[in-house]
Write a protein that holds these residues in place. Structure first.
Motif, PDB file in Angstrom:
ATOM      1  N   ALA A   1     -62.192 -82.064  66.260  1.00 27.39           N
ATOM      2  CA  ALA A   1     -61.909 -82.956  65.139  1.00 27.39           C
ATOM      3  C   ALA A   1     -60.879 -83.995  65.555  1.00 27.39           C
ATOM      4  CB  ALA A   1     -61.411 -82.153  63.940  1.00 27.39           C
TER       5      ALA A   1
ATOM      6  N   SER B   1     -52.256 -82.751  61.166  1.00 28.98           N
ATOM      7  CA  SER B   1     -52.575 -81.854  62.270  1.00 28.98           C
ATOM      8  C   SER B   1     -53.318 -82.615  63.369  1.00 28.98           C
ATOM      9  CB  SER B   1     -53.414 -80.691  61.754  1.00 28.98           C
ATOM     10  OG  SER B   1     -53.814 -79.898  62.837  1.00 28.98           O
ATOM     11  N   GLN B   2     -54.267 -83.453  62.969  1.00 30.91           N
ATOM     12  CA  GLN B   2     -55.006 -84.243  63.965  1.00 30.91           C
ATOM     13  C   GLN B   2     -54.063 -85.187  64.718  1.00 30.91           C
ATOM     14  OE1 GLN B   2     -58.652 -86.128  63.137  1.00 30.91           O
ATOM     15  NE2 GLN B   2     -59.529 -84.423  61.992  1.00 30.91           N
TER      16      GLN B   2
ATOM     17  N   LEU C   1     -59.546 -77.493  46.385  1.00 32.95           N
ATOM     18  CA  LEU C   1     -60.530 -78.211  47.185  1.00 32.95           C
ATOM     19  C   LEU C   1     -61.961 -77.808  46.803  1.00 32.95           C
ATOM     20  CD1 LEU C   1     -61.036 -80.151  49.535  1.00 32.95           C
ATOM     21  CD2 LEU C   1     -60.857 -78.211  51.086  1.00 32.95           C
TER      22      LEU C   1
ATOM     23  N   ALA D   1     -52.565 -69.882  49.428  1.00 32.91           N
ATOM     24  CA  ALA D   1     -53.341 -69.955  48.182  1.00 32.91           C
ATOM     25  C   ALA D   1     -53.586 -68.555  47.622  1.00 32.91           C
ATOM     26  CB  ALA D   1     -54.672 -70.657  48.447  1.00 32.91           C
TER      27      ALA D   1
ATOM     28  N   HIS E   1     -60.903 -77.452  65.909  1.00 35.53           N
ATOM     29  CA  HIS E   1     -59.859 -78.386  65.457  1.00 35.53           C
ATOM     30  C   HIS E   1     -59.553 -79.438  66.518  1.00 35.53           C
ATOM     31  CE1 HIS E   1     -57.480 -75.391  67.650  1.00 35.53           C
ATOM     32  NE2 HIS E   1     -56.528 -76.282  67.741  1.00 35.53           N
TER      33      HIS E   1
ATOM     34  N   LEU F   1     -52.857 -71.837  55.239  1.00 34.60           N
ATOM     35  CA  LEU F   1     -53.227 -72.562  54.018  1.00 34.60           C
ATOM     36  C   LEU F   1     -53.964 -71.625  53.055  1.00 34.60           C
ATOM     37  CD1 LEU F   1     -52.716 -75.572  53.442  1.00 34.60           C
ATOM     38  CD2 LEU F   1     -55.055 -76.046  54.141  1.00 34.60           C
TER      39      LEU F   1
ATOM     40  N   ALA G   1     -52.503 -82.027  55.325  1.00 31.41           N
ATOM     41  CA  ALA G   1     -52.394 -81.082  56.443  1.00 31.41           C
ATOM     42  C   ALA G   1     -53.385 -81.442  57.543  1.00 31.41           C
ATOM     43  CB  ALA G   1     -52.634 -79.660  55.934  1.00 31.41           C
ATOM     44  N   ALA G   2     -54.618 -81.799  57.148  1.00 32.43           N
ATOM     45  CA  ALA G   2     -55.650 -82.119  58.128  1.00 32.43           C
ATOM     46  C   ALA G   2     -55.290 -83.385  58.898  1.00 32.43           C
ATOM     47  CB  ALA G   2     -56.996 -82.290  57.428  1.00 32.43           C
TER      48      ALA G   2
ATOM     49  N   MET H   1     -60.907 -75.766  59.982  1.00 29.60           N
ATOM     50  CA  MET H   1     -60.724 -76.103  61.402  1.00 29.60           C
ATOM     51  C   MET H   1     -61.503 -77.359  61.776  1.00 29.60           C
ATOM     52  SD  MET H   1     -60.760 -72.398  63.274  1.00 29.60           S
ATOM     53  CE  MET H   1     -60.385 -73.043  64.917  1.00 29.60           C
TER      54      MET H   1
ATOM     55  N   PHE I   1     -54.403 -80.307  51.343  1.00 27.21           N
ATOM     56  CA  PHE I   1     -55.348 -80.079  52.429  1.00 27.21           C
ATOM     57  C   PHE I   1     -55.556 -81.363  53.240  1.00 27.21           C
ATOM     58  CE2 PHE I   1     -59.860 -81.076  53.217  1.00 27.21           C
ATOM     59  CZ  PHE I   1     -60.042 -80.351  54.373  1.00 27.21           C
TER      60      PHE I   1
ATOM     61  N   LEU J   1     -59.954 -89.617  57.757  1.00 30.01           N
ATOM     62  CA  LEU J   1     -59.727 -89.087  59.102  1.00 30.01           C
ATOM     63  C   LEU J   1     -60.211 -90.066  60.178  1.00 30.01           C
ATOM     64  CD1 LEU J   1     -60.725 -85.386  58.324  1.00 30.01           C
ATOM     65  CD2 LEU J   1     -58.424 -86.236  58.756  1.00 30.01           C
TER      66      LEU J   1
ATOM     67  N   GLY K   1     -57.202 -72.608  45.162  1.00 32.47           N
ATOM     68  CA  GLY K   1     -55.759 -72.498  45.410  1.00 32.47           C
ATOM     69  C   GLY K   1     -55.240 -73.480  46.447  1.00 32.47           C
ATOM     70  N   VAL K   2     -56.142 -74.090  47.226  1.00 36.81           N
ATOM     71  CA  VAL K   2     -55.695 -75.096  48.195  1.00 36.81           C
ATOM     72  C   VAL K   2     -55.927 -76.468  47.564  1.00 36.81           C
ATOM     73  CG1 VAL K   2     -56.084 -76.084  50.488  1.00 36.81           C
ATOM     74  CG2 VAL K   2     -56.234 -73.611  50.160  1.00 36.81           C
TER      75      VAL K   2
ATOM     76  N   GLN L   1     -63.011 -87.666  52.966  1.00 38.04           N
ATOM     77  CA  GLN L   1     -62.350 -87.090  54.146  1.00 38.04           C
ATOM     78  C   GLN L   1     -62.712 -87.874  55.397  1.00 38.04           C
ATOM     79  OE1 GLN L   1     -62.949 -82.804  54.427  1.00 38.04           O
ATOM     80  NE2 GLN L   1     -63.014 -82.669  52.215  1.00 38.04           N
TER      81      GLN L   1
ATOM     82  N   ARG M   1     -61.789 -79.803  60.149  1.00 40.77           N
ATOM     83  CA  ARG M   1     -61.037 -80.974  59.691  1.00 40.77           C
ATOM     84  C   ARG M   1     -59.764 -81.178  60.508  1.00 40.77           C
ATOM     85  NH1 ARG M   1     -65.257 -81.856  58.338  1.00 40.77           N
ATOM     86  NH2 ARG M   1     -66.142 -81.912  56.252  1.00 40.77           N
ATOM     87  N   GLY M   2     -59.581 -80.329  61.528  1.00 39.36           N
ATOM     88  CA  GLY M   2     -58.465 -80.572  62.439  1.00 39.36           C
ATOM     89  C   GLY M   2     -57.322 -79.579  62.354  1.00 39.36           C
ATOM     90  N   LEU M   3     -57.476 -78.526  61.547  1.00 39.46           N
ATOM     91  CA  LEU M   3     -56.388 -77.551  61.453  1.00 39.46           C
ATOM     92  C   LEU M   3     -56.600 -76.428  62.472  1.00 39.46           C
ATOM     93  CD1 LEU M   3     -56.248 -77.300  57.579  1.00 39.46           C
ATOM     94  CD2 LEU M   3     -54.455 -78.228  59.023  1.00 39.46           C
TER      95      LEU M   3
ATOM     96  N   LYS N   1     -50.909 -84.772  65.209  1.00 43.06           N
ATOM     97  CA  LYS N   1     -50.043 -83.974  66.085  1.00 43.06           C
ATOM     98  C   LYS N   1     -50.772 -83.638  67.388  1.00 43.06           C
ATOM     99  CE  LYS N   1     -47.339 -79.823  65.520  1.00 43.06           C
ATOM    100  NZ  LYS N   1     -47.158 -78.710  64.595  1.00 43.06           N
ATOM    101  N   ILE N   2     -52.044 -83.220  67.258  1.00 42.44           N
ATOM    102  CA  ILE N   2     -52.818 -82.863  68.443  1.00 42.44           C
ATOM    103  C   ILE N   2     -52.958 -84.076  69.371  1.00 42.44           C
ATOM    104  CG2 ILE N   2     -55.081 -82.065  69.281  1.00 42.44           C
ATOM    105  CD1 ILE N   2     -55.320 -80.532  66.546  1.00 42.44           C
TER     106      ILE N   2
ATOM    107  N   ILE O   1     -62.482 -74.012  48.200  1.00 45.32           N
ATOM    108  CA  ILE O   1     -61.324 -73.241  48.637  1.00 45.32           C
ATOM    109  C   ILE O   1     -60.314 -73.175  47.498  1.00 45.32           C
ATOM    110  CG2 ILE O   1     -59.622 -72.895  50.456  1.00 45.32           C
ATOM    111  CD1 ILE O   1     -61.387 -74.320  52.344  1.00 45.32           C
TER     112      ILE O   1
END
Lengths: 249, 447
Positions: free
Chosen positions: A76, A105-106, A142, B411, A73, B407, A101-102, B395, A98, A162, A92-93, A158, B397-399, A108-109, A90
């Motif tokens: 990324a 998160s990037q 997803l 689900a 991560h 996540l 969140a991705a 991960m 997604f 990103l 349910g996501v 994506q 993708r940055g998580l 934030k990092i 994936i």
């Protein structure tokens, strides 16, 4: 700029990469070609940080920073992006959650502010329209139930959102019909930028008609055995990989 | 041969000496006293259930229950007031609330004025007044002999009796809120009867909350009776204290064409055994019970189901999701029984568990007992870690790993929450899971 120096990698005690060295400059599109089992996909996974591989020696520098010290991560967030050969489903996501969140998160990092929801929605819609991805696909799980072409388009979506500075396309042409190949290639070409580099992994020259590379590198036995310009791809299409299988052995 | 003297545990001895001391003070006429004596006599013989009893193999209550604290008494006004001040995750859901403090119904902090068609009686009072509904319904929802029901029957002193008139359609859910307000360990044995009339349509919420750090014990029994064509949705949240022992039984008795669905969400109590006994008595019943358990630390949570198909043409669905972290232990036991008369039964049971740590443990025991020949019945149980390839995809993708896991877990449990009909309750459950996942992510960052 991505510099790979003398990279030795094994998985479950099987040596896959044997001292691979490769440099891809900013703005460059580098194609990696090679026969099955030459280590192309391993190379993409090792750069992206998949945990199963053991790096025995060598380094991978992204703009001077050794990414081997970073988790997937963090790589990324540092600007690496791997478009998967087989994007995973994936259930349910929701794709939208997604993506958000991705992205956040990037950010934030990297110590940046989170993106406002309205701006995010706008960015996603614009990028999806360009790739011909209908809105209802973004509300579904997803990649769940997506066709091969839809999954690859989702990878490019994506990538566009990103905005990485180094993109790896791992056999993006596999499983695509000619129309889907065009859409995906156009998506990639639209992202070409003097500050962004691409590593395009493929078996066939066909993809390179649409994403025209600056350099072509031939891999065999876990090494780059020959490098050249885009004409090298055409040459390979005519001669096959037989010569290279023996070259490194 | 020498006589064998059974070795009693501290908790068993406490219970054995307590009953003779308190029974004179427990509410009830001669028939209730008789019921209590009979129930206690069965406990005297068997003691607390232990691992050599098949139904308790994975939850050895005899060794897990360290002590049996004093029985709770009707709380004084200041305790009730403190209980009323506790926030609940259900506060945001508009509902008619019936609040039990330490097991005792308190009208002062419950919703004033009940909707038309709903009658509520205080169980404590009703037990002492030869209430006909007790004679007709108490203990009638299930015929399964059970040690927890027996102990509850011996000590029951609080709770409510709710009747819903035929064809009543409630606009707001009816909430049974159990709040434990105590600094000392206490034991509670509330008993609830919910009698839903023909064609009535209700949403029942049941929540349990209490203080952390106090080893209080609840052994609640809720009996729900659904008449013909009734439609009942039930959502139970177990968010008791981290040292609490939460034992509970839901006994459901349904008549022809009844439609019942229930979701059980368990997060915090230290030790829980949650039983669901369903008796499908009439044709064409649709029964669905689902659950989500999110466990960490040294929690031990057991869900035990017994679905009795006693009439033809009924469907039953069970979907249980368990997430286990740290040294938590989960138990799922589910039994579908299909009587010979119950032709064209359609039953499906699934228990799925995700283990997040090497030390977590899950015990799955699905069972089918079929005596009819024209049925479709199936069960499944899965147990495993999260898929590493999916985690890597997220991960890449940055998580961070823990967020990627969150996540995927959201689900995973979301599949059960999706079945909740009441939108507000679905949100509450998803938020509860979100809080659990967030606390896990915070703990991981600190570690």
């Amino acid at each position: 700029m991505l510099e790979i120096r003398n990279l030795h990698v094994s998985i479950e005690d099987k040596k896959i990469l044997n001292g691979l060295t490769l440099t891809v400059h900013d703005g460059e599109v580098a194609a990696i070609m090679g026969p099955n089992g030459s280590g192309k996909s391993t190379l993409s996974y090792v750069i992206a940080g998949k945990p199963d591989y053991e790096v025995l020696d060598g380094e991978i520098l992204l703009d001077g920073q050794n990414v081997l010290e970073l988790e997937a991560h963090e790589r990324a967030a540092a600007g690496l992006f791997l478009a998967f050969q087989y994007p995973l489903e994936i259930p349910g996501v929701a794709t939208m959650s997604f993506l958000k969140a991705a992205m956040n998160s990037q950010r934030k990092i990297r110590g940046e502010e989170e993106m406002a929801t309205a701006d995010f929605m706008k960015a996603v819609r614009a990028a999806a329209d360009k790739l011909g991805i209908p809105q209802d696909m973004l509300r579904r799980g997803l990649n769940v139930g997506f066709s091969g072409g839809e999954k690859k388009r989702m990878e490019i979506l994506q990538m566009a959102l990103l905005a990485p500075n180094f993109c790896i396309l791992d056999e993006t042409d596999s499983g695509l019909d000619i129309d889907a190949l065009k859409v995906v290639s156009e998506g990639v070409n639209a992202l070409r930028d003097p500050k962004r580099a691409f590593l395009v992994i493929t078996h066939y020259q066909r993809l390179l008609n649409y994403i025209v590379p600056d350099t072509v590198h031939v891999m065999a036995h876990g090494q780059v055995v020959k490098s050249g310009g885009k004409e090298l791809a055409l040459e390979l299409e005519a001669t096959g990989y037989a010569d290279y299988k023996t070259l490194a052995a | 041969m020498n006589d064998v003297t059974p070795i009693r545990t501290k908790a068993e001895n406490a219970l054995l000496s307590r009953f003779p001391q308190v029974k004179a003070g427990l509410p009830g006429d001669a028939s209730i006293r008789h019921l209590r004596d009979d129930a206690f006599a069965s406990f005297e013989v068997s003691g607390l259930p232990h691992r050599r009893i098949e139904a308790w193999h994975y939850t050895d209550l005899r060794s897990l229950l360290r002590d049996a604290p004093d029985l709770a008494v009707v709380p004084p006004a200041h305790v009730v007031q403190r209980a009323a001040e506790h926030a609940s995750v259900l506060d945001q859901v508009p509902a008619t609330r019936l609040v039990m403090v330490n097991g005792f119904y308190d009208t002062n902090i419950s919703t004033f004025g009940l909707p038309a068609g709903v009658v509520v009686k205080d169980m404590h009072t009703a037990l002492g007044q030869s209430e006909p509904l007790i004679a007709s319904h108490l203990g009638a929802a299930t015929t399964t002999p059970d040690p927890l029901i027996a102990l509850n029957t011996a000590f029951m002193n609080g709770g409510v009796i709710v009747t819903i008139a035929p064809h009543t359609k409630l606009d707001l859910p009816l909430e049974l809120r159990f709040v434990t307000e105590t600094v000392d360990a206490i034991a509670m044995a509330p008993r609830v009867l919910v009698i839903v009339g023909e064609g009535a349509d209700v949403t029942l919420l049941e929540s349990h909350q209490g203080p952390d750090g106090v080893a209080y014990q609840t052994n609640a029994v809720v009996e729900i009776f659904g008449a013909e064509h009734s439609r009942i949705e039930h959502v139970r949240l177990s968010a008791g204290g981290n040292h609490a022992v939460d034992l509970s039984t839901l006994a459901v008795n349904l008549q022809r064409e009844a439609n019942f669905r229930s979701l059980h969400c368990i997060t915090t109590p230290g030790l829980a055994r949650h039983q669901v006994f369903a008796s499908l008595q009439g044709e064409g019943i649709a029964f669905d019970v689902d659950g989500v358990a999110l466990l960490s630390g040294t929690q031990h949570v057991d869900t035990t189901l017994a679905i009795d198909h006693a009439a033809p043409g009924c469907t039953s669905r069970e979907l249980f999701k368990t997430v286990l972290d740290a040294q938590a232990t989960g138990v799922f036991q589910g039994r579908i029984m299909v009587k010979q008369i119950a032709q064209q039964t359609d039953g499906k049971m699934m228990s799925q568990a995700v283990l997040l740590s090497d030390d977590a443990r899950m015990n799955n025991k699905p069972e089918l007992e079929i005596f009819a020949d024209d049925v479709v019945c199936g069960h499944g149980a899965t147990c495993g870690a999260l898929d590493d390839d999916l985690l890597f995809y997220l991960m890449a993708r940055g998580l961070p790993r823990v967020e990627a896991e969150a996540l995927m877990l959201a689900a995973f449990v979301g599949e059960a929450f999706e079945k909740i009909r009441h939108d507000g309750m679905r949100d509450v459950c998803e938020a509860l899971a979100g809080t659990w996942l967030k606390s896990r992510s915070t703990a991981t960052k600190q570690a």
